[in-house]
Design a protein around this motif. Structure first.
Motif, PDB file in Angstrom:
ATOM      1  N   PHE A  51      10.494   6.223 -17.002  1.00  0.00           N
ATOM      2  CA  PHE A  51       9.218   6.830 -16.641  1.00  0.00           C
ATOM      3  C   PHE A  51       9.289   7.423 -15.240  1.00  0.00           C
ATOM      4  N   ARG A  52       8.830   8.658 -15.108  1.00  0.00           N
ATOM      5  CA  ARG A  52       8.727   9.321 -13.810  1.00  0.00           C
ATOM      6  C   ARG A  52       7.253   9.284 -13.395  1.00  0.00           C
ATOM      7  N   GLU A  53       6.922   8.347 -12.504  1.00  0.00           N
ATOM      8  CA  GLU A  53       5.551   8.229 -12.016  1.00  0.00           C
ATOM      9  C   GLU A  53       5.572   7.559 -10.653  1.00  0.00           C
ATOM     10  N   ARG A  54       4.405   7.161 -10.164  1.00  0.00           N
ATOM     11  CA  ARG A  54       4.299   6.543  -8.852  1.00  0.00           C
ATOM     12  C   ARG A  54       4.574   5.041  -8.918  1.00  0.00           C
ATOM     13  N   ALA A  55       5.213   4.532  -7.867  1.00  0.00           N
ATOM     14  CA  ALA A  55       5.371   3.090  -7.667  1.00  0.00           C
ATOM     15  C   ALA A  55       4.573   2.704  -6.431  1.00  0.00           C
ATOM     16  N   GLY A  68       0.798  -1.216   0.000  1.00  0.00           N
ATOM     17  CA  GLY A  68       0.000   0.000   0.000  1.00  0.00           C
ATOM     18  C   GLY A  68       0.830   1.264   0.000  1.00  0.00           C
ATOM     19  N   ALA A  69       2.114   1.152   0.364  1.00  0.00           N
ATOM     20  CA  ALA A  69       2.989   2.329   0.342  1.00  0.00           C
ATOM     21  C   ALA A  69       3.267   2.734  -1.103  1.00  0.00           C
ATOM     22  N   ALA A  70       3.149   4.029  -1.390  1.00  0.00           N
ATOM     23  CA  ALA A  70       3.355   4.540  -2.746  1.00  0.00           C
ATOM     24  C   ALA A  70       4.277   5.746  -2.707  1.00  0.00           C
ATOM     25  N   PHE A  71       5.075   5.919  -3.737  1.00  0.00           N
ATOM     26  CA  PHE A  71       6.037   7.016  -3.785  1.00  0.00           C
ATOM     27  C   PHE A  71       6.473   7.247  -5.222  1.00  0.00           C
ATOM     28  N   VAL A 105      11.425  11.945   3.042  1.00  0.00           N
ATOM     29  CA  VAL A 105      11.160  12.091   1.594  1.00  0.00           C
ATOM     30  C   VAL A 105      10.511  10.847   0.994  1.00  0.00           C
ATOM     31  N   LEU A 106      10.458   9.761   1.758  1.00  0.00           N
ATOM     32  CA  LEU A 106       9.831   8.515   1.334  1.00  0.00           C
ATOM     33  C   LEU A 106       8.866   8.062   2.428  1.00  0.00           C
ATOM     34  N   PRO A 107       7.913   7.177   2.122  1.00  0.00           N
ATOM     35  CA  PRO A 107       7.063   6.644   3.196  1.00  0.00           C
ATOM     36  C   PRO A 107       7.942   6.058   4.317  1.00  0.00           C
ATOM     37  N   LYS A 108       7.663   6.424   5.551  1.00  0.00           N
ATOM     38  CA  LYS A 108       8.548   6.090   6.670  1.00  0.00           C
ATOM     39  C   LYS A 108       8.788   4.586   6.795  1.00  0.00           C
ATOM     40  N   ARG A 109       7.725   3.799   6.682  1.00  0.00           N
ATOM     41  CA  ARG A 109       7.886   2.349   6.838  1.00  0.00           C
ATOM     42  C   ARG A 109       8.743   1.780   5.713  1.00  0.00           C
TER      43      ARG A 109
END
Length: 382
Positions: free
Chosen positions: A209-213, A195-198, A275-279
């Protein structure tokens, strides 16, 4: 439907044979039910094929602007999302209704739902299609059966089987625009973070590609991963497997970012958690053995960290298959087809259009535009 309408409005007598009980399911479910029907800017660079120039002719003769004009003529309201993607304001059903009406304007006939039992030649000049509702023969046959993606809505390999039957080469189909799976070690570290996205820059081969993972229970997904999956699959198919590389700090130079925080007593994972999801930041550092105060990490190891942040290399174990793929990579080899008409070079009267052909678009309306453009090319040639 696009091809049938085009040919019928030119005075041809056209029959559509479809085995589905519900019309145009792939259009209906696309774009979250709002159909990403094209992209404002479409070119050959937005497609993968063993012949990257094949799609140019059809795309040039029926461009996104042509389809946009058709949508506007029907009064369908639409909006633009990121990167030129166009969606219906209301429902993808509007695009289906548009195509049905275009067919009605040309007096297209329908045989649906009808199961095709076999395809062959009635004689040297005509094709014979045997079905569970009788036999049909015609001077021309257009195969618009799509790819193998999403079998639960009716996708089959019929188009490729027909091509093989008529001695046309087929590029082995693979799932594309599809989530990637990871090896057990990486997955055990990341799966709890599902569920973590960045944002990332994803690279593989010629793709970037520059997009969400998005982290999933089985690996990685999200627009950036779906996009790069096609390039990873293409590399595997051509015998040159390549890793997927992710830049986790797309807005920063990783070495500079580490230098700015170089005197910090905070754990690296906590710093990256800004700068990234903490987990995810914590798990990523633990995966690499770097979950220590940054101040205690030496210059050599910091260089390795910077390289990994800017170029995290992953070797996917596979994909989630055709059931989760948006499109199919591969299909009827373009060397066997005319780029002008989509007709088979050795089989007069036989045409292949859309996803069944070895032309695979990026995410963002490109595959629909190839469907429209290739359909018009064949419809104008019939």
């Amino acid at each position: 439907m696009m091809c049938a309408a085009r040919a019928a409005q030119r005075g041809r007598q056209v029959l559509i044979i479809d085995h589905a009980t519900s019309l145009a399911e792939k259009i209906r479910i696309s774009g979250g039910g709002r159909c990403n029907f094209t992209n404002r800017v479409v070119g050959a660079s937005n497609f993968l094929s063993q012949n990257p120039h094949f799609c140019r002719s059809a795309l040039a003769r029926y461009s996104p602007q042509h389809f946009i004009a058709l949508v506007e003529r029907y009064g369908i309201r639409y909006h633009e999302k990121t990167l030129g993607q166009l969606f219906c304001d209301d429902s993808s059903q509007q695009i289906i209704d548009l195509l049905v009406q275009e067919c009605a304007d040309g007096q297209v006939d329908w045989a649906m739902p009808v199961k095709v039992d076999s395809v062959g030649r009635a004689d040297k000049d005509r094709f014979l299609v045997r079905t569970d509702h009788g036999d049909f023969d015609a001077a021309a046959l257009v195969v618009a059966t799509g790819g193998l993606s999403i079998p639960k809505i009716g996708a089959t390999d019929l188009g490729c089987r027909i091509a093989t039957q008529f001695d046309l080469p087929v590029v082995s189909p693979r799932p594309a625009l599809v989530p990637l799976t990871l090896d057990s070690e990486t997955l055990s570290a990341l799966a709890p973070l599902a569920g973590a996205a960045f944002d990332v820059v994803a690279r593989c081969g010629d793709g970037e590609f520059r997009e969400r993972a998005l982290i999933t229970h089985r690996g990685l997904s999200g627009p950036a991963i779906l996009q790069i999956s096609s390039y990873w699959q293409y590399a595997c198919a051509t015998g040159h497997p390549a890793p997927v590389r992710l830049n986790l700090l797309p807005d920063d130079d990783a070495a500079d970012w580490l230098a700015e925080h170089g005197d910090s007593n905070a754990l690296l994972g906590n710093l990256l958690g800004e700068v990234l999801p903490k987990r995810f930041a914590k798990a990523w550092c633990e995966l690499h053995g770097w979950e220590r105060p940054l101040k205690q990490i030496g210059a050599k190891e910091r260089k390795a960290i910077a390289k990994a942040l800017a170029n995290w290399s992953l070797a996917p174990s596979g994909t989630q298959g055709f059931s989760k793929a948006e499109v199919t990579l591969g299909g009827v080899d373009t060397r066997a087809l005319s780029s002008k008409t989509l007709g088979a070079l050795t089989q007069p009267g036989l045409y292949f259009i859309g996803e069944v052909v070895d032309v695979t678009g990026h995410l963002g309306g490109y595959n629909f535009q190839w469907a429209w453009s290739s359909a018009v090319a064949a419809g104008d040639a019939l």
